[in-house]
Design a protein around this motif. Structure first.
Motif, PDB file in Angstrom:
ATOM      1  N   ALA A 164       9.303   9.850  -5.057  1.00  0.00           N
ATOM      2  CA  ALA A 164       9.479   8.998  -3.881  1.00  0.00           C
ATOM      3  C   ALA A 164       8.229   8.158  -3.647  1.00  0.00           C
ATOM      4  CB  ALA A 164       9.779   9.849  -2.655  1.00  0.00           C
ATOM      5  N   LEU A 165       8.410   6.844  -3.633  1.00  0.00           N
ATOM      6  CA  LEU A 165       7.323   5.937  -3.282  1.00  0.00           C
ATOM      7  C   LEU A 165       7.455   5.619  -1.796  1.00  0.00           C
ATOM      8  CD1 LEU A 165       6.108   2.833  -5.265  1.00  0.00           C
ATOM      9  CD2 LEU A 165       6.493   2.684  -2.802  1.00  0.00           C
ATOM     10  N   ARG A 166       6.423   5.929  -1.027  1.00  0.00           N
ATOM     11  CA  ARG A 166       6.406   5.665   0.410  1.00  0.00           C
ATOM     12  C   ARG A 166       5.190   4.804   0.714  1.00  0.00           C
ATOM     13  NH1 ARG A 166      10.638   7.474  -0.538  1.00  0.00           N
ATOM     14  NH2 ARG A 166      11.626   9.367   0.252  1.00  0.00           N
ATOM     15  N   GLY A 167       5.398   3.739   1.481  1.00  0.00           N
ATOM     16  CA  GLY A 167       4.264   2.871   1.742  1.00  0.00           C
ATOM     17  C   GLY A 167       4.508   1.866   2.842  1.00  0.00           C
ATOM     18  N   ILE A 168       3.635   0.874   2.906  1.00  0.00           N
ATOM     19  CA  ILE A 168       3.686  -0.216   3.878  1.00  0.00           C
ATOM     20  C   ILE A 168       3.639  -1.534   3.112  1.00  0.00           C
ATOM     21  CG2 ILE A 168       2.548  -1.333   5.825  1.00  0.00           C
ATOM     22  CD1 ILE A 168       3.670   1.344   6.573  1.00  0.00           C
ATOM     23  N   PHE A 169       4.589  -2.432   3.437  1.00  0.00           N
ATOM     24  CA  PHE A 169       4.587  -3.754   2.810  1.00  0.00           C
ATOM     25  C   PHE A 169       4.154  -4.775   3.853  1.00  0.00           C
ATOM     26  CE2 PHE A 169       6.906  -7.643   1.267  1.00  0.00           C
ATOM     27  CZ  PHE A 169       6.062  -7.861   0.178  1.00  0.00           C
ATOM     28  N   PRO A 229       3.286   9.793   3.352  1.00  0.00           N
ATOM     29  CA  PRO A 229       2.098  10.391   2.733  1.00  0.00           C
ATOM     30  C   PRO A 229       0.904  10.342   3.677  1.00  0.00           C
ATOM     31  CG  PRO A 229       3.176   8.836   1.244  1.00  0.00           C
ATOM     32  CD  PRO A 229       3.817   8.667   2.579  1.00  0.00           C
ATOM     33  N   GLN A 230       0.026  11.340   3.578  1.00  0.00           N
ATOM     34  CA  GLN A 230      -1.144  11.382   4.446  1.00  0.00           C
ATOM     35  C   GLN A 230      -2.130  10.268   4.124  1.00  0.00           C
ATOM     36  OE1 GLN A 230      -2.743  15.339   4.150  1.00  0.00           O
ATOM     37  NE2 GLN A 230      -1.072  16.258   5.336  1.00  0.00           N
ATOM     38  N   SER A 231      -2.094   9.778   2.896  1.00  0.00           N
ATOM     39  CA  SER A 231      -2.988   8.691   2.504  1.00  0.00           C
ATOM     40  C   SER A 231      -2.217   7.697   1.645  1.00  0.00           C
ATOM     41  CB  SER A 231      -4.193   9.231   1.728  1.00  0.00           C
ATOM     42  OG  SER A 231      -3.760   9.846   0.518  1.00  0.00           O
ATOM     43  N   MET A 232      -2.735   6.488   1.552  1.00  0.00           N
ATOM     44  CA  MET A 232      -2.160   5.446   0.704  1.00  0.00           C
ATOM     45  C   MET A 232      -3.186   5.139  -0.384  1.00  0.00           C
ATOM     46  SD  MET A 232       0.809   4.716   2.161  1.00  0.00           S
ATOM     47  CE  MET A 232       1.612   4.884   3.767  1.00  0.00           C
ATOM     48  N   GLN A 242      -2.230   6.847 -12.825  1.00  0.00           N
ATOM     49  CA  GLN A 242      -3.365   7.296 -12.023  1.00  0.00           C
ATOM     50  C   GLN A 242      -3.033   8.561 -11.238  1.00  0.00           C
ATOM     51  OE1 GLN A 242      -5.190   4.127  -9.648  1.00  0.00           O
ATOM     52  NE2 GLN A 242      -4.420   2.621 -11.125  1.00  0.00           N
ATOM     53  N   ALA A 243      -1.739   8.750 -10.913  1.00  0.00           N
ATOM     54  CA  ALA A 243      -1.322   9.946 -10.185  1.00  0.00           C
ATOM     55  C   ALA A 243      -1.255  11.172 -11.090  1.00  0.00           C
ATOM     56  CB  ALA A 243       0.036   9.711  -9.527  1.00  0.00           C
ATOM     57  N   GLY A 244      -1.451  10.984 -12.403  1.00  0.00           N
ATOM     58  CA  GLY A 244      -1.540  12.129 -13.299  1.00  0.00           C
ATOM     59  C   GLY A 244      -0.459  12.230 -14.340  1.00  0.00           C
ATOM     60  N   ALA A 245       0.513  11.304 -14.371  1.00  0.00           N
ATOM     61  CA  ALA A 245       1.587  11.379 -15.357  1.00  0.00           C
ATOM     62  C   ALA A 245       1.115  10.855 -16.711  1.00  0.00           C
ATOM     63  CB  ALA A 245       2.792  10.586 -14.880  1.00  0.00           C
ATOM     64  N   ASN A 246       1.781  11.329 -17.774  1.00  0.00           N
ATOM     65  CA  ASN A 246       1.470  10.916 -19.139  1.00  0.00           C
ATOM     66  C   ASN A 246       2.465   9.828 -19.544  1.00  0.00           C
ATOM     67  OD1 ASN A 246       1.358  10.732 -22.009  1.00  0.00           O
ATOM     68  ND2 ASN A 246       0.411  12.771 -22.099  1.00  0.00           N
ATOM     69  N   ARG A 295       0.870  -1.181   0.000  1.00  0.00           N
ATOM     70  CA  ARG A 295       0.000   0.000   0.000  1.00  0.00           C
ATOM     71  C   ARG A 295       0.901   1.224   0.000  1.00  0.00           C
ATOM     72  NH1 ARG A 295      -2.475   1.008   4.261  1.00  0.00           N
ATOM     73  NH2 ARG A 295      -1.446  -0.422   5.725  1.00  0.00           N
ATOM     74  N   PHE A 296       0.663   2.183  -0.920  1.00  0.00           N
ATOM     75  CA  PHE A 296       1.644   3.252  -1.086  1.00  0.00           C
ATOM     76  C   PHE A 296       1.042   4.493  -1.717  1.00  0.00           C
ATOM     77  CE2 PHE A 296       1.480   0.923  -5.008  1.00  0.00           C
ATOM     78  CZ  PHE A 296       1.709   1.851  -6.015  1.00  0.00           C
ATOM     79  N   ASP A 297       1.874   5.546  -1.764  1.00  0.00           N
ATOM     80  CA  ASP A 297       1.568   6.770  -2.495  1.00  0.00           C
ATOM     81  C   ASP A 297       2.892   7.417  -2.868  1.00  0.00           C
ATOM     82  OD1 ASP A 297       0.203   8.913  -3.667  1.00  0.00           O
ATOM     83  OD2 ASP A 297      -1.311   8.911  -2.075  1.00  0.00           O
ATOM     84  N   PHE A 298       2.837   8.511  -3.617  1.00  0.00           N
ATOM     85  CA  PHE A 298       4.037   9.208  -4.063  1.00  0.00           C
ATOM     86  C   PHE A 298       4.193  10.520  -3.299  1.00  0.00           C
ATOM     87  CE2 PHE A 298       2.478   6.763  -7.743  1.00  0.00           C
ATOM     88  CZ  PHE A 298       3.565   5.920  -7.914  1.00  0.00           C
TER      89      PHE A 298
END
Length: 631
Positions: free
Chosen positions: A505-510, A417-420, A443-447, A405-408
């Protein structure tokens, strides 16, 4: 004799020495430890040096002249002072809180093996004053109060022999009330004068027996000594009769072609009546056993990088050393003693199946053999769009039911990140798996279409070749130009430059499970951090070549797995030790895989008595596989 001088004589001569399965050193006279520092052995001198410190507010380097008191001028060491706050720091005799490193002048400034000692704490007028922690290359560790560069006040002192003291110090020596644990596990609680036991105190013997002991100038008085002998079941034979002890020391890893930062050894710590033996890399231990952050960064390689070590657990097979234990047999009796033999008494050996996880940053350009890629054939791209990363497992249990579970977020910011927003099923794997996050990047908005096109051509920013081949001339202007390309979309707020690579930066929980030695399924949840490469500036790398190190020639004693209550006879010949002398026996240990072991060394005397060392709690790490070498 001071503590540090004693260590230099008795321990350091053994480090790195080749040996067969077990070896014996020549006899030495038994010497009781004087608990304290050795900072008064020489007439010290003042040393002055110009150092450059980085001012984070002004974003520039400042040259300052510092002076510090050198207690050991005969060693001809160099020093480096790093203040914790540059804004409040001033030149001259150093004062404030910071890090003071003494190192050999002949070594590389960034080579950890050249470090003689490190002090982190408060300094006043060029000497440690206040609270601070000192660690020497001989593994002498003092944590506590200082005055004018000496141990003074309350503190703890741990010695490489396994000895430990907690209590009061005066002018560099243990003085007042304290608690001392010797190398055999014997505990004394009472008064100390000038670093030695003095007067009435409570002694707890390794077997658990407790009695009131009486000391004068560090020597136990005859009447008190008789009680000790009676407690241990020995025979009283007059006031000159003392006792027999068996101490334990964990030897440092050798220094050879594999730098210290790229190799793995072991360190011993006194914990109550036992010695815990652990791998000497705190980050490795944290990630492996304490749910530390799974990442690609290796703290030991931060300043200078590595050649033989490719990741946190990715060692060269010739850089993983077996734990090497030195057992010090002390004959404190009035007569000669004959040793019939030695054996290891192992109460428990248990496999450690916990996965040992680290990460590899991906690359899609030529990178001198480094970096992780799923591409086949030679990479010729000028850019570097690699929206995935490799996860390695160097442990012996496979990862099961893995979920990320992660976000950038913006690189360089440690806040989670405040949310995952994103979830990635990783599933089950044994050695390595590839985790592709291109869908999440989209999904985060990149092309993705534009990023793949720039992968071939590369982004363009002016490079500052005067300060290095991989540094943009103006970081903020370069980032603004990258964002204006439209390739990053809403993700542009979470990008940065790492050299010539564009990263997020990818920050998350494995979260995952593994099966322990008893067959139980264990659930684990660990933080995970890694920079994902989503582009690159046009730049060709310069590559070099290297050669491999010499293989390790130690021949360890092999411990068993998942067994208890067994013995291993050691191939040490019969020895005779004169009264008042000691002899050190060195044994290296290994096991077929990562594992826990509880054991003691036992010396069998010709008169039938058995002398035991203090209990040893060994956590042994052995990678389940080794990465392909770069040489």
């Amino acid at each position: 004799m001071s503590v540090c001088a004693r260590f230099g004589l008795l321990v350091l001569v053994l480090i790195g020495a080749p040996f067969s399965k077990a070896e014996s050193q020549e006899e030495r006279v038994v010497v009781d430890t004087i608990l304290g520092d050795d900072f008064s052995r020489e007439k010290g001198i003042w040393r002055t040096k110009i150092l450059y410190v980085f001012d984070e507010r002004a974003l520039n380097l400042i040259a300052r002249s510092y002076s510090v008191f050198d207690s050991h001028p005969s060693r001809n060491l160099d020093f480096v002072w790093t203040p914790s706050q540059v804004s409040s720091d001033h030149g001259g005799r150093i004062s404030g809180f910071g890090r003071l490193v003494w190192r050999a002048r002949t070594g590389s400034p960034r080579d950890p093996s050249s470090i003689d000692s490190v002090y982190v704490g408060h300094v006043r007028d060029g000497r440690p004053n206040g609270l601070g922690r000192y660690v020497s290359r001989d593994n002498v560790v003092y944590d506590g109060s200082w005055k004018n560069g000496r141990f003074n006040g309350e503190g703890t002192l741990q010695l490489p022999t396994g000895e430990f003291y907690q209590g009061s110090f005066v002018e560099g020596r243990a003085a007042g009330v304290g608690k001392y644990i010797d190398a055999t596990g014997e505990i004394f609680e009472g008064r100390f004068v000038s670093g030695l036991r003095e007067g009435l105190g409570k002694t707890t013997l390794p077997g658990g027996s407790i009695y009131q002991s009486v000391w004068r100038n560090g020597t136990e008085l005859p009447g008190s000594k008789r009680i000790r002998i009676a407690q241990t079941g020995g025979q009283i034979s007059g006031a000159t009769h003392d006792d027999v002890r068996l101490g334990v020391t964990v030897l440092s890893k050798p220094t050879n072609e594999v730098p210290a930062r790229e190799s793995l050894g072991y360190v011993g710590t006194a914990v109550g009546n036992k010695i815990t033996v652990r791998p000497d890399d705190p980050q490795l231990l944290s990630v492996w056993m304490s749910q530390g952050t799974i990442q690609s960064e290796v703290a030991a390689l931060k300043d200078e990088g590595g050649f033989f070590r490719q990741s946190l657990f990715g060692f060269d097979r010739n850089g993983v050393y077996p734990p090497k234990l030195a057992f010090d047999f002390q004959n404190r009796t009035a007569t000669r003693i004959e040793i019939k033999g030695f054996y290891l008494d192992v109460s428990k050996s248990e496999s450690e199946n916990r996965p040992a996880l680290d990460l590899l940053v991906a690359t899609e350009r030529e990178s001198c053999g480094r970096g992780y890629s799923v591409s086949t054939g030679r990479r010729r791209d000028n850019g570097n769009f690699a929206p995935y990363f490799g996860m390695n497992n160097f442990g012996w249990g496979r990862v099961e039911n893995g979920t990320l579970r992660f976000d950038f977020s913006t690189p360089g910011k440690n806040a989670a990140p405040q949310s995952m927003r994103f979830t990635k099923a990783v599933g089950t794997f044994q050695n390595r798996t590839n985790i592709d996050v291109s869908d999440a990047i989209a999904q985060a908005g990149a092309n993705l279409t534009m990023l793949k096109r720039f992968k071939q051509t590369g982004f363009t920013c002016e490079i500052d070749r005067e300060n290095g081949p991989d540094k943009p001339k103006n970081l903020s202007q370069c980032l603004d130009a990258l964002k204006k390309t439209g390739a990053f979309g809403n993700l542009s707020q979470s990008i940065g430059l790492d050299g010539i690579e564009v990263v997020t930066a990818l920050r998350g929980i494995f979260e995952y499970q593994y099966q322990d030695a008893s067959g139980r399924m264990i659930s684990v949840s660990s933080p995970l951090n890694i920079n994902i490469t989503i582009g690159g500036l046009t730049q060709a790398p310069e590559c070099g070549e290297g050669s491999g190190p010499e293989p390790i020639r130690d021949k360890p004693i092999t411990l068993r797995l998942d067994q208890g209550s067994y013995r291993i006879q050691l191939p040490i010949s019969t020895s005779t030790i004169d009264a008042g002398h000691s002899r050190q026996f060195v044994v290296a240990l290994n096991a077929p895989k990562s594992s826990h072991h509880d054991l003691q060394l036992v010396a069998v005397l010709t008169d039938g008595r058995e002398i035991r060392s203090r209990p040893i709690d060994l956590l042994y790490f052995l990678p389940s596989w080794y990465p392909k070498t770069l040489y």
